[in-house]
Design an enzyme around this catalytic site. Structure first.
Site, PDB file in Angstrom:
ATOM      1  N   GLY A  11       0.774  -1.228   0.000  1.00  0.00           N
ATOM      2  CA  GLY A  11       0.000   0.000   0.000  1.00  0.00           C
ATOM      3  C   GLY A  11       0.807   1.279   0.000  1.00  0.00           C
ATOM      4  CB  SER A  12       4.269   2.241  -0.850  1.00  0.00           C
ATOM      5  OG  SER A  12       4.411   1.782  -2.178  1.00  0.00           O
ATOM      6  CG  LEU A  89      -1.493  -8.466  -6.698  1.00  0.00           C
ATOM      7  CD1 LEU A  89      -0.505  -9.450  -6.097  1.00  0.00           C
ATOM      8  CD2 LEU A  89      -0.879  -7.764  -7.901  1.00  0.00           C
ATOM      9  CE  LYS A  90      -7.378 -12.638  -5.258  1.00  0.00           C
ATOM     10  NZ  LYS A  90      -7.216 -14.040  -5.649  1.00  0.00           N
ATOM     11  CG  ASN A 106      -3.795  -1.312 -12.504  1.00  0.00           C
ATOM     12  OD1 ASN A 106      -3.704  -1.534 -11.306  1.00  0.00           O
ATOM     13  ND2 ASN A 106      -2.992  -1.887 -13.401  1.00  0.00           N
ATOM     14  CG  HIS A 108       1.711  -2.636 -15.194  1.00  0.00           C
ATOM     15  ND1 HIS A 108       1.470  -3.844 -14.571  1.00  0.00           N
ATOM     16  CD2 HIS A 108       2.724  -2.846 -16.075  1.00  0.00           C
ATOM     17  CE1 HIS A 108       2.300  -4.750 -15.089  1.00  0.00           C
ATOM     18  NE2 HIS A 108       3.062  -4.173 -15.989  1.00  0.00           N
ATOM     19  CG  ASP A 149      -1.479  -5.102 -16.417  1.00  0.00           C
ATOM     20  OD1 ASP A 149      -0.760  -6.089 -16.235  1.00  0.00           O
ATOM     21  OD2 ASP A 149      -1.962  -4.424 -15.496  1.00  0.00           O
ATOM     22  CD  GLU A 178       4.927   2.053  -9.168  1.00  0.00           C
ATOM     23  OE1 GLU A 178       5.746   1.134  -9.255  1.00  0.00           O
ATOM     24  OE2 GLU A 178       3.771   1.889  -8.770  1.00  0.00           O
TER      25      GLU A 178
HETATM   26  C1  GRF Z   1       3.426  -1.088  -7.484  1.00  0.00           C
HETATM   27  O1  GRF Z   1       4.668  -1.306  -8.121  1.00  0.00           O
HETATM   28  C2  GRF Z   1       2.358  -0.947  -8.535  1.00  0.00           C
HETATM   29  O2  GRF Z   1       2.833  -0.376  -9.744  1.00  0.00           O
HETATM   30  C3  GRF Z   1       1.967  -2.364  -8.802  1.00  0.00           C
HETATM   31  O3  GRF Z   1       2.064  -3.038  -7.554  1.00  0.00           O
HETATM   32  C4  GRF Z   1       2.982  -2.326  -6.714  1.00  0.00           C
HETATM   33  C5  GRF Z   1       2.215  -1.969  -5.461  1.00  0.00           C
HETATM   34  O4  GRF Z   1       3.056  -1.498  -4.499  1.00  0.00           O
HETATM   35  N1  GRF Z   1       0.632  -2.459  -9.352  1.00  0.00           N
HETATM   36  P1  GRF Z   1       2.356  -0.879  -3.160  1.00  0.00           P
HETATM   37  O5  GRF Z   1       1.462  -1.956  -2.607  1.00  0.00           O
HETATM   38  O6  GRF Z   1       1.572   0.334  -3.611  1.00  0.00           O
HETATM   39  O7  GRF Z   1       3.498  -0.543  -2.258  1.00  0.00           O
END
Ligand code: GRF
Length: 197
Positions: A11-12, A89-90, A106, A108, A149, A178
């Site tokens: 969840g960063s 991831l779902k 989303n 990615h 994606d 990100e």
């Molecule tokens: C990130 O790299 C995002 O691009 C991908 O999964 C990772 C999630 O990281 N979909 P976090 O859980 O937000 O730390």
């Protein structure tokens, strides 16, 4: 603008959105956090910020329709207008995809369409980028449809690959970018710069 964030693990990215809303950089509110992983730090981050945190999983709600109804009711209860998948991831069910069509995004960690699709998540993405000897990688934020994606690309940002990078080093460099890119792109979305066609 109420944003519901879905996140499966650390969840960063969610935290970057929470922080931007709290600091006023984003004129929005994280109205709810949904995770398929009861032990996710994403849910803990939500609780730390007094944000409604929900664990919805096929392990706890066996019936697929019931599970999607629970998610839909939660989104409606919190008046979510935008859904952001930050490490979720779902796949979303057709019910949610239809109800929020054009307003689900989303992030990615690659320059889609390269290094996307089923199985391409987390460290696997960066391992594949290095194995292909790419000189650059990047981040993509896209609209979500029923395939992994593959929705309309909203924005992309390049991130350099350095000599000697390991997947872990590269992942950390991309993830740091990100957090900046999520906020900038959400601000543009909230500013109607990416209205659905
Ligand atoms: C990130 O790299 C995002 O691009 C991908 O999964 C990772 C999630 O990281 N979909 P976090 O859980 O937000 O730390």
């Amino acid at each position: 603008m109420n944003i519901a964030v879905f996140s499966s693990h650390g969840g960063s990215g969610l935290q970057a959105i929470i922080d931007a809303c709290e600091s006023g950089h984003l004129n929005a509110k994280v109205c709810a956090v949904i995770s398929n992983n009861s032990g996710s730090f994403a849910l803990q981050r939500a609780r730390n910020s007094n944000i409604a945190a929900y664990h919805f999983s096929s392990k706890t709600i066996k019936d697929a329709d019931e599970l999607q109804l629970a998610i839909m009711e939660t989104l409606q209860k919190h008046d979510a207008k935008v859904i952001f998948l930050a490490g979720y991831l779902k796949k979303l069910d057709q019910m949610v995809l239809k109800a929020y069509e054009g307003h689900i995004y989303n992030i990615h960690p690659s320059l889609l369409p390269k290094y996307g699709g089923k199985g391409m998540y987390g460290i696997h993405v960066h391992t594949a980028v290095l194995a292909a000897n790419e000189k650059e990688t990047g981040i993509t934020i896209h609209r979500v449809n029923s395939e992994y994606d593959s929705g309309e690309i909203i924005a992309q940002r390049k991130v350099p690959v350095h000599e000697g990078d390991t997947p872990e080093i590269l992942a950390a460099r991309v993830l740091k970018q990100e957090h900046i890119f999520i906020v900038e792109t959400l601000a543009a979305i909230l500013n109607n710069e990416h209205n659905p066609d």
